[in-house]
Design a protein around this motif. Sequence first.
Motif, mmCIF file in Angstrom:
data_model
loop_
_atom_site.group_PDB
_atom_site.id
_atom_site.type_symbol
_atom_site.label_atom_id
_atom_site.label_comp_id
_atom_site.label_asym_id
_atom_site.label_seq_id
_atom_site.Cartn_x
_atom_site.Cartn_y
_atom_site.Cartn_z
ATOM 1 N N HIS A 105 0.863 -1.179 0.000
ATOM 2 C CA HIS A 105 0.000 0.000 0.000
ATOM 3 C C HIS A 105 0.901 1.231 0.000
ATOM 4 N N GLU B 24 -8.705 0.545 -1.232
ATOM 5 C CA GLU B 24 -8.447 -0.414 -2.294
ATOM 6 C C GLU B 24 -9.092 -1.741 -1.928
ATOM 7 N N TRP C 71 -8.415 -5.798 -2.710
ATOM 8 C CA TRP C 71 -7.421 -6.725 -3.255
ATOM 9 C C TRP C 71 -8.048 -8.090 -3.513
ATOM 10 N N THR D 269 -5.002 -4.981 -7.296
ATOM 11 C CA THR D 269 -6.267 -4.481 -6.799
ATOM 12 C C THR D 269 -7.384 -4.798 -7.781
ATOM 13 N N PRO E 290 -8.494 2.651 -7.178
ATOM 14 C CA PRO E 290 -8.732 3.036 -5.782
ATOM 15 C C PRO E 290 -9.999 3.870 -5.642
#
Length: 201
Positions: free
Chosen positions: A127, A154, A156, A165, A169
Amino acid sequence: SISYFPDGKQMVSGSVDKTVRLWDLEAGKEIEEARIVREQEVRAVAVSRDGHWLITAGGDMFRNRPGELKAYEVDTGIVKTFDGHSREVTCIDISLDSKQLASGSWDGTARIWSLYTGELVAGPFEHDDWVGAVRFSQDLKKLAVSSTTARYLEVWDIQAQKSDTVGAPFEGHTFYINSVALSFDCALLASACFDHTIKLW
Protein backbone atom coordinates in the motif's frame (compact mmCIF):
# COMPACT_ATOMS: atom_id res chain seq x y z
CA SER A 1 -10.41 -1.39 20.91
CA ILE A 2 -13.09 -3.83 22.08
CA SER A 3 -14.61 -7.10 20.90
CA TYR A 4 -17.40 -9.31 22.23
CA PHE A 5 -17.33 -13.06 22.70
CA PRO A 6 -20.02 -14.95 20.75
CA ASP A 7 -22.03 -15.84 23.86
CA GLY A 8 -22.42 -12.14 24.72
CA LYS A 9 -21.33 -12.73 28.30
CA GLN A 10 -17.76 -11.45 28.02
CA MET A 11 -15.92 -8.64 26.29
CA VAL A 12 -12.23 -8.02 25.68
CA SER A 13 -10.54 -4.63 25.50
CA GLY A 14 -7.09 -3.49 24.42
CA SER A 15 -5.40 -0.22 25.34
CA VAL A 16 -2.30 1.90 24.84
CA ASP A 17 -1.57 1.11 28.51
CA LYS A 18 -0.23 -2.20 27.06
CA THR A 19 -2.94 -4.35 28.62
CA VAL A 20 -5.60 -6.69 27.26
CA ARG A 21 -8.47 -7.09 29.71
CA LEU A 22 -11.36 -9.54 29.86
CA TRP A 23 -14.68 -8.29 31.25
CA ASP A 24 -17.60 -10.19 32.76
CA LEU A 25 -20.61 -8.33 31.36
CA GLU A 26 -23.09 -9.90 33.75
CA ALA A 27 -21.03 -9.00 36.84
CA GLY A 28 -19.91 -5.69 35.33
CA LYS A 29 -16.27 -6.10 36.28
CA GLU A 30 -12.88 -7.19 34.96
CA ILE A 31 -11.76 -10.82 35.23
CA GLU A 32 -8.40 -9.76 36.63
CA GLU A 33 -6.72 -13.16 36.51
CA ALA A 34 -7.21 -13.19 32.71
CA ARG A 35 -5.39 -9.87 32.16
CA ILE A 36 -2.62 -9.93 29.55
CA VAL A 37 0.26 -7.44 29.66
CA ARG A 38 1.97 -6.81 26.32
CA GLU A 39 5.40 -5.30 25.66
CA GLN A 40 3.95 -2.62 23.38
CA GLU A 41 0.75 -0.58 23.10
CA VAL A 42 -2.34 -2.54 22.08
CA ARG A 43 -4.13 -1.01 19.10
CA ALA A 44 -6.64 -3.71 18.17
CA VAL A 45 -8.31 -6.79 19.65
CA ALA A 46 -10.71 -9.27 18.05
CA VAL A 47 -12.49 -12.48 18.99
CA SER A 48 -13.25 -15.06 16.29
CA ARG A 49 -16.89 -15.88 15.56
CA ASP A 50 -16.46 -19.40 16.93
CA GLY A 51 -14.94 -18.03 20.16
CA HIS A 52 -11.78 -20.10 19.69
CA TRP A 53 -9.33 -17.24 19.05
CA LEU A 54 -8.47 -13.97 20.75
CA ILE A 55 -6.24 -11.72 18.63
CA THR A 56 -4.18 -8.78 19.87
CA ALA A 57 -2.24 -6.31 17.73
CA GLY A 58 -0.20 -3.20 18.37
CA GLY A 59 3.20 -1.63 18.57
CA ASP A 60 4.89 1.68 19.24
CA MET A 61 4.05 4.43 16.75
CA PHE A 62 7.00 6.55 17.91
CA ARG A 63 9.68 3.87 17.52
CA ASN A 64 10.76 2.21 14.30
CA ARG A 65 10.50 -1.43 15.38
CA PRO A 66 8.30 -4.43 14.49
CA GLY A 67 4.78 -4.45 15.86
CA GLU A 68 3.16 -7.23 17.88
CA LEU A 69 0.55 -9.60 16.47
CA LYS A 70 -0.55 -12.57 18.58
CA ALA A 71 -3.32 -15.17 18.63
CA TYR A 72 -4.44 -16.82 21.86
CA GLU A 73 -6.35 -20.11 21.84
CA VAL A 74 -9.08 -19.35 24.35
CA ASP A 75 -9.54 -22.96 25.52
CA THR A 76 -5.86 -23.92 25.88
CA GLY A 77 -4.04 -20.63 26.44
CA ILE A 78 -1.57 -21.49 23.64
CA VAL A 79 -0.15 -18.36 22.04
CA LYS A 80 0.91 -17.93 18.40
CA THR A 81 3.11 -15.03 17.28
CA PHE A 82 2.92 -13.72 13.72
CA ASP A 83 6.17 -12.10 12.59
CA GLY A 84 6.47 -10.04 9.42
CA HIS A 85 5.30 -6.48 9.93
CA SER A 86 8.19 -4.08 10.42
CA ARG A 87 6.10 -1.38 12.13
CA GLU A 88 3.11 -1.10 14.44
CA VAL A 89 0.14 -3.33 13.56
CA THR A 90 -2.84 -0.99 13.46
CA CYS A 91 -5.80 -3.13 12.40
CA ILE A 92 -6.99 -6.73 12.17
CA ASP A 93 -9.93 -8.78 10.92
CA ILE A 94 -10.79 -12.47 11.35
CA SER A 95 -12.39 -14.37 8.49
CA LEU A 96 -15.99 -15.55 8.74
CA ASP A 97 -14.87 -19.18 9.07
CA SER A 98 -12.43 -18.27 11.90
CA LYS A 99 -9.48 -19.76 10.00
CA GLN A 100 -7.65 -16.70 8.69
CA LEU A 101 -6.40 -13.41 10.09
CA ALA A 102 -5.87 -10.19 8.15
CA SER A 103 -3.54 -7.51 9.50
CA GLY A 104 -2.60 -3.98 8.44
CA SER A 105 0.38 -1.96 9.55
CA TRP A 106 2.21 1.33 9.49
CA ASP A 107 4.76 -0.49 7.33
CA GLY A 108 2.34 0.03 4.44
CA THR A 109 1.32 -3.61 4.01
CA ALA A 110 -1.66 -5.85 4.60
CA ARG A 111 -1.10 -9.56 5.20
CA ILE A 112 -3.24 -12.67 5.58
CA TRP A 113 -2.25 -15.46 7.97
CA SER A 114 -3.47 -18.94 8.81
CA LEU A 115 -4.62 -18.98 12.42
CA TYR A 116 -3.95 -22.71 12.69
CA THR A 117 -0.45 -22.87 11.19
CA GLY A 118 0.71 -19.31 11.91
CA GLU A 119 2.00 -19.03 8.33
CA LEU A 120 1.52 -16.20 5.86
CA VAL A 121 -1.00 -17.35 3.23
CA ALA A 122 -1.41 -14.18 1.13
CA GLY A 123 0.46 -10.92 0.73
CA PRO A 124 2.12 -8.77 1.66
CA PHE A 125 -0.22 -6.48 -0.24
CA GLU A 126 1.77 -3.28 -0.75
CA HIS A 127 0.00 0.00 0.00
CA ASP A 128 1.23 3.55 -0.64
CA ASP A 129 0.43 4.65 2.89
CA TRP A 130 -0.05 3.45 6.45
CA VAL A 131 -2.88 0.90 6.56
CA GLY A 132 -5.77 2.09 8.71
CA ALA A 133 -8.36 -0.67 8.29
CA VAL A 134 -8.69 -4.15 6.76
CA ARG A 135 -11.83 -6.20 6.14
CA PHE A 136 -12.46 -9.60 4.59
CA SER A 137 -15.33 -10.08 2.19
CA GLN A 138 -17.87 -12.67 3.35
CA ASP A 139 -16.75 -15.12 0.66
CA LEU A 140 -13.06 -14.63 1.61
CA LYS A 141 -12.16 -13.78 -2.00
CA LYS A 142 -11.39 -10.11 -1.41
CA LEU A 143 -9.76 -7.87 1.18
CA ALA A 144 -10.69 -4.21 1.57
CA VAL A 145 -7.83 -1.97 2.72
CA SER A 146 -7.91 1.72 3.65
CA SER A 147 -5.05 4.17 3.83
CA THR A 148 -4.65 6.28 6.95
CA THR A 149 -3.48 9.59 5.52
CA ALA A 150 -3.72 9.18 1.73
CA ARG A 151 -7.54 9.10 2.04
CA TYR A 152 -8.42 6.29 -0.35
CA LEU A 153 -9.48 2.63 -0.29
CA GLU A 154 -8.45 -0.41 -2.29
CA VAL A 155 -9.92 -3.89 -2.73
CA TRP A 156 -7.42 -6.73 -3.26
CA ASP A 157 -8.06 -10.06 -4.93
CA ILE A 158 -7.00 -12.71 -2.40
CA GLN A 159 -7.73 -15.78 -4.48
CA ALA A 160 -5.61 -14.58 -7.40
CA GLN A 161 -2.56 -14.88 -5.09
CA LYS A 162 -1.11 -11.72 -6.57
CA SER A 163 -0.71 -8.16 -5.40
CA ASP A 164 -3.32 -6.68 -7.68
CA THR A 165 -6.27 -4.48 -6.80
CA VAL A 166 -9.81 -4.97 -8.07
CA GLY A 167 -10.43 -1.83 -10.10
CA ALA A 168 -9.15 1.65 -9.31
CA PRO A 169 -8.73 3.04 -5.78
CA PHE A 170 -11.84 4.54 -4.19
CA GLU A 171 -11.18 8.24 -3.62
CA GLY A 172 -13.40 10.93 -2.11
CA HIS A 173 -12.74 11.22 1.61
CA THR A 174 -10.94 14.33 2.81
CA PHE A 175 -9.41 13.07 6.07
CA TYR A 176 -8.27 9.88 7.81
CA ILE A 177 -10.29 6.72 7.00
CA ASN A 178 -10.68 4.60 10.12
CA SER A 179 -13.13 1.82 9.24
CA VAL A 180 -14.28 -0.23 6.23
CA ALA A 181 -16.85 -2.97 5.56
CA LEU A 182 -17.94 -5.04 2.57
CA SER A 183 -21.55 -6.07 1.95
CA PHE A 184 -22.40 -9.77 2.06
CA ASP A 185 -22.63 -10.00 -1.74
CA CYS A 186 -19.43 -7.90 -2.16
CA ALA A 187 -21.35 -5.39 -4.27
CA LEU A 188 -20.95 -2.47 -1.86
CA LEU A 189 -18.04 -1.08 0.15
CA ALA A 190 -18.66 1.17 3.15
CA SER A 191 -16.10 3.51 4.70
CA ALA A 192 -16.12 5.78 7.74
CA CYS A 193 -13.82 8.77 8.06
CA PHE A 194 -12.72 11.57 10.36
CA ASP A 195 -14.18 13.97 7.78
CA HIS A 196 -17.55 13.20 9.50
CA THR A 197 -18.87 11.12 6.60
CA ILE A 198 -19.77 7.52 5.86
CA LYS A 199 -19.62 6.64 2.17
CA LEU A 200 -20.97 3.73 0.13
CA TRP A 201 -19.07 2.72 -3.01
